[in-house]
Design a protein around this motif. Structure first.
Motif, mmCIF file in Angstrom:
data_model
loop_
_atom_site.group_PDB
_atom_site.id
_atom_site.type_symbol
_atom_site.label_atom_id
_atom_site.label_comp_id
_atom_site.label_asym_id
_atom_site.label_seq_id
_atom_site.Cartn_x
_atom_site.Cartn_y
_atom_site.Cartn_z
ATOM 1 N N GLY A 1 9.999 -4.840 13.648
ATOM 2 C CA GLY A 1 9.320 -3.554 13.580
ATOM 3 C C GLY A 1 7.819 -3.715 13.397
ATOM 4 O O GLY A 1 7.229 -4.739 13.729
ATOM 5 N N THR A 2 7.196 -2.680 12.841
ATOM 6 C CA THR A 2 5.755 -2.688 12.618
ATOM 7 C C THR A 2 5.476 -3.078 11.176
ATOM 8 O O THR A 2 6.036 -2.486 10.251
ATOM 9 C CB THR A 2 5.145 -1.311 12.926
ATOM 10 N N ILE A 3 4.622 -4.070 11.020
ATOM 11 C CA ILE A 3 4.277 -4.602 9.710
ATOM 12 C C ILE A 3 2.850 -4.207 9.388
ATOM 13 O O ILE A 3 1.924 -4.502 10.151
ATOM 14 C CB ILE A 3 4.393 -6.154 9.681
ATOM 15 N N GLY A 4 2.649 -3.560 8.258
ATOM 16 C CA GLY A 4 1.307 -3.164 7.834
ATOM 17 C C GLY A 4 0.710 -4.172 6.873
ATOM 18 O O GLY A 4 1.358 -4.564 5.904
ATOM 19 N N LEU A 5 -0.498 -4.608 7.166
ATOM 20 C CA LEU A 5 -1.224 -5.509 6.265
ATOM 21 C C LEU A 5 -2.285 -4.716 5.504
ATOM 22 O O LEU A 5 -2.885 -3.782 6.038
ATOM 23 C CB LEU A 5 -1.894 -6.650 7.040
ATOM 24 N N THR A 6 -2.501 -5.108 4.259
ATOM 25 C CA THR A 6 -3.465 -4.443 3.389
ATOM 26 C C THR A 6 -4.735 -5.273 3.301
ATOM 27 O O THR A 6 -4.670 -6.496 3.112
ATOM 28 C CB THR A 6 -2.871 -4.267 1.973
ATOM 29 N N ARG A 7 -5.886 -4.591 3.416
ATOM 30 C CA ARG A 7 -7.176 -5.293 3.308
ATOM 31 C C ARG A 7 -7.311 -5.938 1.938
ATOM 32 O O ARG A 7 -6.860 -5.388 0.938
ATOM 33 C CB ARG A 7 -8.339 -4.324 3.503
ATOM 34 N N THR A 8 -7.973 -7.100 1.927
ATOM 35 C CA THR A 8 -8.249 -7.765 0.657
ATOM 36 C C THR A 8 -9.407 -7.060 -0.038
ATOM 37 O O THR A 8 -10.206 -6.379 0.595
ATOM 38 C CB THR A 8 -8.606 -9.253 0.857
ATOM 39 N N VAL A 9 -9.498 -7.234 -1.344
ATOM 40 C CA VAL A 9 -10.590 -6.653 -2.118
ATOM 41 C C VAL A 9 -11.822 -7.507 -1.875
ATOM 42 O O VAL A 9 -11.816 -8.713 -2.100
ATOM 43 C CB VAL A 9 -10.242 -6.623 -3.619
#
Length: 195
Positions: A159-167
């Motif tokens: 499926g679609t995997i969402g990545l989160t921006r690093t701080v």
């Protein structure tokens, strides 16, 4: 032998056991056996042989001058895995995201890169216990574990995997060293460091 009957020699080791399953400390295709005695054997696969064939079950053989055991190796199923990568916050695709698949069953590592549309397909992956890691500079990596040993189809879509921006904000810490001040006097500051 493989399913076509051809001998498989690379990546194959045979371990021998007595009838109770106690390790005899003997490896190899032949050994000095006592006639009329039952033995157990385990064919252990490694490397590309384990990648291509399923690990066979332990077998039993009665020793005699003419005893021969033939083990036919079943082919390991290969599949294609696919996924899409996007920024979790903006929902925009993340081309160039690295996708690494580690097969814990065989020890093989596969890799691919998300295209302009954020999609990545890796073909010819042996079924088994898989760890899928998606990473991209500026984002936290995502790791997924999946047991695809008994997968029915030819493909598996994560499926679609969402990545989160690093701080990316910097934290500044200032450290001041000073000597003890005489009552009523100001302390002397010796150093101020920024990290």
């Amino acid at each position: 032998r493989d399913a076509a009957g051809d001998p498989v020699m690379e990546g194959v080791t045979v371990h021998w056991y007595d009838a109770q399953g106690n390790d005899l400390g003997v490896t190899g295709g032949t050994f000095e056996a006592q006639p009329g005695t039952d033995y157990r054997y385990q064919v252990v696969l490694s490397g590309t042989t384990l990648e291509n064939y399923l690990q066979p079950e332990m077998g039993t053989i009665a020793a005699s001058d003419e005893a021969v055991a033939t083990v036919t190796l079943a082919a390991r199923k290969k599949i294609a895995i696919s996924l899409r990568v996007h920024d979790r916050e903006t929902q925009s695709t993340l081309p160039g995201a690295a996708v690494t698949v580690t097969n814990h069953t065989t020890g093989t590592v596969y890799s691919g890169t998300a295209g302009e549309d954020g999609a990545c397909t890796i073909s010819n992956v042996a079924v088994g216990q898989l760890a899928v890691r998606i990473s991209r500079n500026g984002y936290y990596s995502q790791l997924m574990q999946s047991d695809l040993t008994d997968l029915e189809g030819e493909t598996h879509d994560f499926g679609t995997i969402g990545l989160t921006r690093t701080v990316s904000d910097r934290i500044t810490l200032q450290i001041f060293l000073s000597d003890a001040a005489v009552s009523g006097a100001q302390p002397n500051v010796y150093a101020a460091n920024r990290l």
